[in-house]
Write an enzyme that holds these catalytic residues in place. Structure first.
Site, PDB file in Angstrom:
ATOM      1  N   GLU A 184       0.799  -1.220   0.000  1.00  0.00           N
ATOM      2  CA  GLU A 184       0.000   0.000   0.000  1.00  0.00           C
ATOM      3  C   GLU A 184       0.837   1.277   0.000  1.00  0.00           C
ATOM      4  O   GLU A 184       0.827   2.042   0.971  1.00  0.00           O
ATOM      5  CB  GLU A 184      -0.954  -0.004   1.212  1.00  0.00           C
ATOM      6  CG  GLU A 184      -1.890  -1.192   1.233  1.00  0.00           C
ATOM      7  CD  GLU A 184      -2.848  -1.164   2.424  1.00  0.00           C
ATOM      8  OE1 GLU A 184      -2.796  -0.209   3.206  1.00  0.00           O
ATOM      9  OE2 GLU A 184      -3.662  -2.090   2.555  1.00  0.00           O
ATOM     10  N   GLU A 378      -5.246  -8.644   0.981  1.00  0.00           N
ATOM     11  CA  GLU A 378      -5.895  -8.324   2.264  1.00  0.00           C
ATOM     12  C   GLU A 378      -7.368  -8.075   2.010  1.00  0.00           C
ATOM     13  O   GLU A 378      -7.736  -7.400   1.050  1.00  0.00           O
ATOM     14  CB  GLU A 378      -5.342  -7.036   2.902  1.00  0.00           C
ATOM     15  CG  GLU A 378      -3.998  -7.161   3.524  1.00  0.00           C
ATOM     16  CD  GLU A 378      -3.533  -5.849   4.158  1.00  0.00           C
ATOM     17  OE1 GLU A 378      -4.375  -5.014   4.557  1.00  0.00           O
ATOM     18  OE2 GLU A 378      -2.307  -5.666   4.243  1.00  0.00           O
TER      19      GLU A 378
HETATM   20  O1  IFM Z   1      -4.066  -3.082   9.301  1.00  0.00           O
HETATM   21  C1  IFM Z   1      -4.018  -2.566   8.004  1.00  0.00           C
HETATM   22  C2  IFM Z   1      -2.853  -3.131   7.238  1.00  0.00           C
HETATM   23  O2  IFM Z   1      -1.645  -2.901   7.893  1.00  0.00           O
HETATM   24  C3  IFM Z   1      -2.762  -2.513   5.871  1.00  0.00           C
HETATM   25  N1  IFM Z   1      -4.030  -2.603   5.179  1.00  0.00           N
HETATM   26  C4  IFM Z   1      -5.203  -2.186   5.885  1.00  0.00           C
HETATM   27  C5  IFM Z   1      -5.284  -2.877   7.238  1.00  0.00           C
HETATM   28  C6  IFM Z   1      -6.552  -2.423   7.991  1.00  0.00           C
HETATM   29  O3  IFM Z   1      -6.533  -1.056   8.183  1.00  0.00           O
END
Ligand code: IFM
Length: 473
Positions: A184, A378
């Protein structure tokens, strides 16, 4: 202390939403994900030095109730127990990140063998249980010394990152095949250097745009280094939190607002990575704000290294209006881009639950960037769940969230998107950045006072769903 996930226990599966198993193929890759700073703790052990998050957590008011990652889930000391939990889920892969200041204290020079030894053991524990290690090199914990030297807005940080990638490959490349460079980069650049909500907490949009470019350059240099030094075949990719942006209405101003949001949230990353150029409309939008990307000759060729996969992190979608609440389309001479809540059910993060957006996003990425395998690296939800009197954690909202989003992935595949795997975020409740330990994303509950791990209902459901999908039930 861990409560084991007993095969077939399905303690609460009856409470789970009455969904059929998602229409996913038997060879679909299933995983769970975490990141180093969010779970490891042992912040200053075995030679690890401070990262920007260790520093940021000590800034008054920066993180909820002054929480920090000093202990977190104590994963550094409980790793074998946590790998047991992962194995109990029956997943194929575990996505975790390497702590840069643990492996290369201070962000330069030789590797710290004691820090590397931890990841060495982790990889061996995973492989011993037939779980694929899926490494992310950078999940936001920049060594503080590199921030002091300018951080990601400084071009040199990209070169330091490639050196770190080389150290990681040298130590783990004999066993790790799947490598993600960045997690990200939007968060690193925009939350870290523009809004200041993440470490290092700086608030200069020009720095943020320099960070965008140098993160992408760092990705390209690291991808080159990984491939040049890998002892065998590897898969190299990057994980993005692509903003799925929709216009509030069909009006021109709203469509333009969604285009701008999509440009700065998605295409500013995907276009240079895949197509080798920054999108012209984004460059124009930035120019109108007096901003530029500090591109030098040859940078775009470095950034556009072949990608073996694209990682997509998805939590919600956003709808945009091109006018403010007073109906103005221009404020201070700049077009308005206003996010408009849709009144949908939300998670504990106040993020609207929008599974259809995941389908649309995956289909769109597949259409705009064909030939690129996608993994959802994710997806998950924070809810305020607590153990009941029997010690069990019922989290039907999270289970429903997973069920709906897995169906959304299946729908995207049916519509032609080449989505090959899915990682639940997160294995454990953990340090949720500015929200500290207040928000719980885990499918396994962590009692931070005792470090007791308790698989939630969603963990049982996830395990059963994986098993049933593989069996074609
Ligand atoms: O916890 C975070 C993660 O570190 C990166 N993506 C989003 C998740 C939830 O906010």
């Amino acid at each position: 202390m861990t409560t084991r996930i007993e095969p077939g226990a399905a303690a609460h599966a009856a409470d789970a939403p009455a969904t059929a198993v998602p229409a996913l193929p038997a060879d679909f890759l299933w995983g769970v994900a975490t990141s180093a700073y969010q779970i490891e703790g042992a912040a200053f052990e075995d030679g690890r030095t401070a990262s920007i998050w260790d520093t940021f957590c000590r800034v008054p008011g920066a993180v909820f109730e002054g929480h920090n990652g000093d202990v977190a889930c104590d994963h550094y000391h409980r790793m074998p127990e946590d790998v047991e939990l992962i194995a109990g889920l029956g997943v194929d892969a575990y996505r975790f990140s390497l702590s840069w200041p643990r492996i290369q204290p201070g962000g330069s020079g030789a590797a710290n063998t004691r820090g590397l030894a931890f990841y060495d053991r982790l990889v061996d524990e995973l492989l011993a249980r037939d779980i694929l290690p899926w490494v992310t090199l950078y999940h936001w914990d920049l060594p503080q010394e590199l921030e002091d030297a300018g951080g990601w807005p400084a071009r040199d940080t990209a070169h330091r990152f490639a050196d770190f990638a080389g150290l990681a490959m040298g130590a783990l490349g004999d066993r790790v095949r799947w490598w993600t460079t960045l997690n990200e980069p939007w968060c690193s650049a925009v939350l870290g250097y523009e809004t200041g909500r993440h470490a290092p907490g700086r608030t200069d949009p020009a720095d943020a745009m320099a960070a965008v470019h140098h993160l992408l350059l760092g990705h390209g240099l690291a991808a080159q280094r990984l491939r040049a030094t890998a002892p065998g075949p590897i898969q190299v990719g990057i994980t993005l939190n692509t903003a799925h942006a929709l216009p509030a209405t069909d009006a021109r101003a709203d469509r333009e607002a969604a285009r701008r949001a999509d440009g700065l949230g998605t295409r500013i990353y995907t276009d240079p990575l895949v197509l080798g150029s920054y999108p012209a409309d984004v460059v124009d939008d930035l120019g109108a704000r007096g901003l530029r990307l500090p591109v030098q000759d040859g940078d775009l060729a470095v950034i556009a290294q072949p990608l073996d996969f694209l990682g997509v992190n998805y939590y919600t979608s956003h709808v945009f209006s091109g006018s403010d609440e007073q109906g103005r389309e221009l404020v201070d001479g700049l077009p308005v881009t206003r996010q408009v809540p849709q009144g949908l059910p939300v998670t504990a993060m106040d993020w609207e639950i929008t599974p259809d957006g995941l389908t649309d996003l995956l289909v769109r990425l597949g259409r705009d960037y064909p030939g690129l395998p996608i993994y959802v690296t994710e997806n998950g939800a924070a809810f305020d769940d607590r153990p009941g009197p029997d010690g069990e954690v019922d989290d039907p909202d999270r289970t429903a969230y997973y069920a709906r989003h897995l169906d959304a992935v299946a729908a995207a595949r049916a519509a032609g998107a080449d989505v090959r795997g899915y990682f639940a975020w997160s294995l454990l409740d953990n340090f949720e950045w500015g929200y500290g330990y207040e928000k719980r994303f885990g499918i396994v509950h962590v009692d931070y006072a005792t470090q007791r791990r308790t698989p939630k209902q969603s963990a049982h459901w996830y395990r059963d769903t994986i098993r049933r999908t593989r069996a074609g039930d």
